[in-house]
Design a protein around this motif. Structure first.
Motif: not given
Length: 168
Positions: A86-102
């Protein structure tokens, strides 16, 4: 047909083996030479670095920011992962895509609590499935939904879906 998007800075080597500056240089090259959708993986590291990378990638022109949970803490509490994303989502205006990492830690509970978009594009499209950008706001998150609706992503039709419901 053909390649429609590229993701730079992800976990196939760039995240672990390149400096922050080198990762951003790859993004610049992709933006200069690739005509399709250019995504940038900002997540996985310390929160401050992730936020700085996301903001810089947006300034450079990334079409979307990808983020995953912090790497190296497989038993991180769900609420901590949600707060990080959510902290990342709050600072960007372009879409946020959540990825499943390792480690595969992106659970339905996390997805339900963080506004994000998904791309239905090339992994397993059905015969009559058109590529689309799907907006998944968290429950009651009208401000983010309105912001994302104003965003145009290089030729992808936009669909709004209801927020995901956590399972169990």
């Amino acid at each position: 047909s053909g390649v429609r998007r590229v993701l730079t800075g992800d976990t196939t080597g760039e995240l672990f083996s390149l400096t922050t500056g080198e990762r951003l240089e790859l993004l610049k090259l992709a933006l200069e030479y690739f005509p399709g959708l250019v995504l940038f993986q900002a997540g996985g590291g310390p929160l401050g670095e992730t936020i700085d990378l996301a903001q810089e990638a947006q300034k450079l022109g990334a079409d979307a920011i990808a983020a995953m949970a912090p790497i190296g803490w497989p038993d991180a509490p769900t609420e901590g992962v949600v707060e990080y994303l959510r902290c990342v989502e709050e600072v960007v205006e372009v879409p946020l895509i959540l990825c499943d990492g390792p480690g595969g830690r992106m659970t339905a509970g996390i997805l339900a609590k963080v506004p994000h978009v998904t791309l239905n594009d090339s992994i397993h499209p059905s015969a009559n499935s058109e590529p689309e950008l799907t907006i998944r706001p968290s429950a009651g998150d009208i401000a983010t939904l309105k912001q994302l609706l104003r965003t145009k992503i290089k030729g992808y039709p936009v669909a709004v879906r209801p927020p995901l419901t956590p399972v169990g």
